[in-house]
Design a protein around this motif. Structure first.
Motif, short mmCIF file in Angstrom:
data_model
loop_
_atom_site.label_atom_id
_atom_site.label_comp_id
_atom_site.label_asym_id
_atom_site.label_seq_id
_atom_site.Cartn_x
_atom_site.Cartn_y
_atom_site.Cartn_z
N GLU A 89 27.25 35.41 33.60
CA GLU A 89 27.82 36.53 34.34
C GLU A 89 27.37 37.83 33.68
O GLU A 89 27.81 38.15 32.57
CB GLU A 89 29.35 36.45 34.36
CG GLU A 89 29.99 37.63 35.08
CD GLU A 89 31.48 37.44 35.38
OE1 GLU A 89 31.92 36.29 35.54
OE2 GLU A 89 32.19 38.44 35.45
N ASP A 141 29.53 39.26 39.82
CA ASP A 141 30.87 39.85 39.89
C ASP A 141 30.70 41.31 40.31
O ASP A 141 30.07 42.09 39.59
CB ASP A 141 31.55 39.76 38.52
CG ASP A 141 33.00 40.24 38.55
OD1 ASP A 141 33.29 41.20 39.30
OD2 ASP A 141 33.83 39.69 37.81
N HIS A 160 32.36 36.76 42.32
CA HIS A 160 33.70 37.25 41.94
C HIS A 160 33.97 38.61 42.57
O HIS A 160 33.07 39.47 42.58
CB HIS A 160 33.80 37.42 40.42
CG HIS A 160 33.61 36.15 39.65
ND1 HIS A 160 33.53 36.13 38.27
CD2 HIS A 160 33.49 34.86 40.04
CE1 HIS A 160 33.38 34.87 37.86
NE2 HIS A 160 33.34 34.08 38.92
N GLU A 179 39.24 37.84 41.04
CA GLU A 179 39.45 37.88 39.59
C GLU A 179 39.87 39.31 39.23
O GLU A 179 39.04 40.21 39.19
CB GLU A 179 38.14 37.51 38.88
CG GLU A 179 38.25 37.54 37.37
CD GLU A 179 36.89 37.49 36.68
OE1 GLU A 179 35.90 37.94 37.27
OE2 GLU A 179 36.83 37.00 35.54
ZN ZN Z 1 33.94 37.74 36.84
#
Ligand code: ZN
Length: 277
Positions: free
Chosen positions: A144, A180, A207, A251
């Motif tokens: 990530e 994300d 995310h 998240e």
């Molecule tokens: Zn994340």
């Protein structure tokens, strides 16, 4: 229906950290009751349960296990810390396997006592050390990339390009990337790097949350989708164009929302999911 909007919750996953005040059992029950389809479990949420027991609770609830958060934190100026990180990542892979989690998200780490380049070399070494065990236990790993504001201590992998390059170096079906929106929304190369990631079959997770303006705490003041400045739907559509058909994972780290009634908060999340993701 507006183009691209989500009519149901069949791709909605929630991270246990999002509802941090709830213990794992309560979180699973509440998510299931609301029709949430997937769960990502954080390793700090086990409480009194073993990974295997949590896996059983998830399967019983009918919710799909999506990922385990998190592995990584490979770099350190100290060799013994780097070795401890590898051991901890191997433990995480074994926990994921016991829980029935198909994926571990890697927050790769950084040490402010050395250059980001050196930290990235150590991240590469760390992944190299754990990838065989991940493959052996059928657990995928997703790098990530984290917003550059975290380049001091949390990750020396800060863009989709760096994450794609790192995954490309290994060229393993067990290693991919987690996108994300909070970390990558500002990047002018985001669309092309998302497409590149998808074409290589390495887009493993997506995310969502929002970047509040102003964010009073860059770690713990994240917004519910729609509370900030990220055009989440636009990024979600790029991710879909890239061939991703997995979960949209909510998240949110938020001292503000953690203090509220978590039932109301979960309802707000679902409403925001329908409107903005
Ligand atoms: Zn994340």
């Amino acid at each position: 229906m507006k183009h691209g909007s989500l009519t149901d919750l069949s791709r909605l996953c929630i991270h246990t950290i999002t509802t941090k005040p709830l213990d794992i059992e309560t979180a699973i029950d509440k998510y299931a009751a609301l029709g949430v389809s997937g769960i990502t479990v954080w390793r700090d949420a086990y409480g009194k349960f073993k990974p295997r027991q949590i896996g059983e609770m998830i399967r019983k609830s009918g919710i799909e296990p999506v990922s385990l958060c998190r592995g990584g934190f490979f770099p350190s100026v100290t060799r013994s810390n780097r070795e401890a990180a590898i051991a901890d990542n191997i433990a995480a892979i074994e926990e994921a396997n016991e829980m029935g989690m198909p994926l571990i998200v890697l927050v790769c780490g950084a040490d402010p006592g050395q250059s980001p380049e050196t930290s990235r070399d150590q991240i590469r070494d760390g992944i190299e050390a754990i990838l065989p065990r991940a493959a052996e236990l059928n657990v995928k790993l997703a790098i990530e990339p984290l917003h550059p504001v975290y380049a001091d201590t949390r990750s020396a992998v800060n863009t989709m390009k760096q994450a794609n390059d790192m995954a490309g170096y290994f060229n393993s079906p067990w290693l991919g990337v987690a996108v994300d929106v909070y970390h990558v929304w500002w990047d002018e190369d985001l669309q092309s790097e998302i497409i590149r990631c998808g074409q290589a079959n390495r887009l493993f997770a997506f995310h969502v949350c929002d970047w509040k303006v102003p964010a009073t705490d860059i770690l713990l003041d994240r917004g519910i989708m729609g509370e900030g400045c990220i055009d989440i739907r636009r990024i979600r559509q790029w991710v879909n164009q890239a061939g991703f058909n997995g979960f949209n994972e909510v998240e949110i780290f938020s001292e503000i929302h953690w203090k509220t009634n978590q039932d109301e908060y979960l309802k707000r999340i679902i409403e925001a999911y329908r409107l903005y993701v």
